[in-house]
Design a protein around this motif. Structure first.
Motif, PDB file in Angstrom:
ATOM      1  N   ARG A  48       0.828  -1.207   0.000  1.00  0.00           N
ATOM      2  CA  ARG A  48       0.000   0.000   0.000  1.00  0.00           C
ATOM      3  C   ARG A  48       0.859   1.253   0.000  1.00  0.00           C
ATOM      4  O   ARG A  48       0.617   2.182  -0.770  1.00  0.00           O
ATOM      5  CB  ARG A  48      -0.893  -0.045   1.247  1.00  0.00           C
ATOM      6  N   ARG A  71      -1.728  -1.450  -3.917  1.00  0.00           N
ATOM      7  CA  ARG A  71      -3.066  -1.653  -3.368  1.00  0.00           C
ATOM      8  C   ARG A  71      -3.758  -0.329  -3.159  1.00  0.00           C
ATOM      9  O   ARG A  71      -3.116   0.690  -2.968  1.00  0.00           O
ATOM     10  CB  ARG A  71      -2.967  -2.346  -2.017  1.00  0.00           C
ATOM     11  N   ASP A 126      -6.332  -2.243   4.569  1.00  0.00           N
ATOM     12  CA  ASP A 126      -6.950  -1.751   3.332  1.00  0.00           C
ATOM     13  C   ASP A 126      -8.008  -0.686   3.586  1.00  0.00           C
ATOM     14  O   ASP A 126      -8.993  -0.600   2.873  1.00  0.00           O
ATOM     15  CB  ASP A 126      -7.580  -2.903   2.535  1.00  0.00           C
TER      16      ASP A 126
END
Ligand code: SF4
Ligand code: SF4
Lengths: 185, 361
Positions: free
Chosen positions: A29, A35, B41
């Motif tokens: 990320r 991501r 995430d």
């Protein structure tokens, strides 16, 4: 226990596997930028709604600005959570024709199942794609006919054309009941 | 005159350290939320300021203006005392941590060490003693709230802190054997050289040709890190707080600034524990390579830089653990503490003592 199991226990193998999983996501990320967050910044961005999204319920009108609803009460019967209250009444001077004098929906209880829409024989109900209906006062969700018609007008600008029923046996559905086509032979 | 210069210098150092620690605490709360969300995430706080960097300020203002509630039936005195009792010990420990090289300057005849507030010769004992006083804050807060969840959280904290303080103490003993001193400054100085001289690898303790023999303190390091996570009540050992079982554990009844005090004490404890770990095991302000790259005044800055890097790496480890591991069950926690950590720490002391004795013959 085999020796490999002992070694795994001693070095906290399972924990290390988990730690590796989280740090991989982190590196992907932040460092590799492979991501993206799966979440959205909701009030600023909105999720694409699926085509079959079932939102607030609306009452519809015909293109000549008359209400579609014939006050048959079938939606009230179909509703599993008793959301709908229909007070049906005769059209003045036309005893065979009815309409909903008052029509209430208590949206606090609605579970957006769509059974009322399916039940309606004249397609007077429809589900819109509106969902931002958070209210400070619960009673603001008790909608009356005007509000439901307004919802319909707002979300379905193209109205259905009103059919004139020609066959004498169903022609009493027409607004102009008094101007029935003559029953010949 | 000399006295006042000395006092002034000490006050300035204390003010700077307090300022840096409290600022770090404030932004750790943001960093934690950001790191957790990046590992899961998500985005974390994004609304206040660009990328949410002003979130701690908003949180602080919010907590400051919250209503201060004392529950009915609570013991008012202990209820107010508990947050202070847990924050003050957490901040007091920073007094003996060496933030940079043991370097002296002279200001009008007074010798001042700019990177060390004070060099107490029992520094590490002092920190341990105050760390256990911090546990009283939790226990008293839990008891004084007159709430079953708070009481359970407080009792859990008591049991957990006793079990894991012991392991912290025992893990530290082998380091004390190696450095022969309880002073944090001396412990850091003894690890001068390169990365190989840090206690975690532990070279340079033998005589003659055995100088290279590593008296590695890796086991002590692991025991210390795990126990300190437990001691600061962080996941996976956050049983006193345990949101899913105990609402918020001992903090259930706290609101406003009292709650903020508990919150700050948790984060300053994390920083303190990281400082101790980097001084005891990772060579404190020493760089991983021999000596310093920069010279003169910049060499001092280099020392402070390496210390900061180590502390922040530890803080990241705390977040990383929190993002990964689920909470332990209570009996697992106790069994792990007494049946795994304690024997490991004791065995490490025995082995280290024997090896050090043999090396120094
Ligand atoms: S969607 Fe379902 S619950 Fe809602 S009004 Fe229609 S039938 Fe009732
Ligand atoms: S909305 Fe449809 S089902 Fe309900 S009363 Fe009107 S016509 Fe009947």
């Amino acid at each position: 226990m085999p020796a490999s199991q002992w070694v795994k226990t001693l070095i906290f193998y399972e924990l290390l596997v988990g730690m590796k999983a989280t740090i991989t996501v982190f590196i992907d990320r932040i460092v590799l930028r492979k991501r993206k967050a799966v979440t959205l910044q909701y009030p600023h961005e909105k999720r694409d709604l699926p085509g079959t999204y079932r939102g607030m319920i609306a009452l519809l009108k015909y293109d000549d600005d008359t209400e579609k609803c014939v006050g048959c009460d079938l939606c009230e019967a179909a509703c599993p959570s008793r959301v709908i209250t229909v007070i049906s009444s005769e059209v003045a001077g036309e005893p065979m024709k009815r309409y909903a004098k008052e029509y209430y929906m208590d949206m606090t209880r609605c579970l957006f199942c769509g059974l009322c829409v399916q039940a309606c024989p004249v397609d007077a109900l429809a589900m819109t794609r509106e969902y931002e209906w958070a209210k400070y006062n619960k009673r603001d969700l008790y909608l009356d006919k005007e509000q439901l018609l307004a919802l319909g007008d707002r979300n379905f600008p193209v109205r259905e054309k009103k059919l004139e029923f020609q066959h004498p046996n169903v022609a009493y559905f027409n607004i102009g009941y008094k101007n029935l086509p003559p029953k010949d032979s | 005159m000399q006295m006042s210069v000395f006092a002034l210098a000490a006050l300035v150092k204390i003010a700077v350290v307090m300022g840096v620690v409290l600022l770090t605490v404030a932004f750790l709360t943001l960093a934690e939320r950001k790191v957790l969300s990046w590992m899961q995430d998500r985005m974390g706080p994004m609304e206040v300021g660009p990328y949410g960097i002003l979130q701690p300020i908003a949180d602080g203002i919010k907590l400051f203006f919250k209503e201060d509630i004392v529950p009915a039936g609570a013991n008012r005195f202990l209820f107010s005392l508990a947050p202070i009792l847990s924050l003050v010990p957490a901040l007091i420990g920073f007094a003996v941590v060496p933030y940079g090289p043991n370097y002296e300057i002279e200001v009008s005849g007074v010798r001042i060490k700019p990177f060390i507030i004070t060099d107490v010769n029992i520094g590490i004992l002092y920190i341990l003693a105050f760390a256990s006083i911090g546990a009283y804050g939790i226990i008293l807060g839990g008891w004084a709230s007159n709430n079953k969840y708070s009481l359970l959280g407080g009792l859990r904290a008591a049991a957990q802190v006793i079990s894991y303080e012991l392991n912290v103490g025992l893990a530290i003993i082998s380091v004390l054997i190696l450095s022969g001193s309880l002073s944090m400054v001396t412990i850091a100085e003894k690890q001068a050289g390169s990365m190989l001289n840090w206690n975690i690898i532990g070279m340079g303790h033998g005589n003659g040709i055995w100088w290279w023999f590593p008296v590695t303190q890796f086991v002590a390091f692991v025991v210390y890190v795990i126990s300190s996570v437990a001691e600061t009540n962080r996941l996976p050992f956050d049983l006193p707080e345990a949101e899913s079982e105990l609402v918020a554990g001992w903090m259930t009844e706290y609101s406003g600034m009292r709650f903020a005090f508990f919150f700050m004490s948790e984060y300053s404890n994390m920083i303190l524990v990281s400082c101790i770990a980097s001084v005891l095991f990772l060579g404190g302000y020493h760089a991983p390579y021999p000596g310093t790259i920069l010279s003169g005044g910049w060499a001092l800055a280099e020392g402070v830089f390496w210390f900061t890097v180590k502390v922040y790496a530890f803080l990241f480890l705390f977040f990383w653990l929190r993002a990964t591991l689920p909470r332990l069950r209570y009996d697992q926690l106790m069994r792990f503490g007494w049946k795994v950590m304690l024997p490991l720490a004791l065995g490490n002391i025995v082995v280290t003592s024997i090896v050090v004795y043999l090396l120094r013959i």
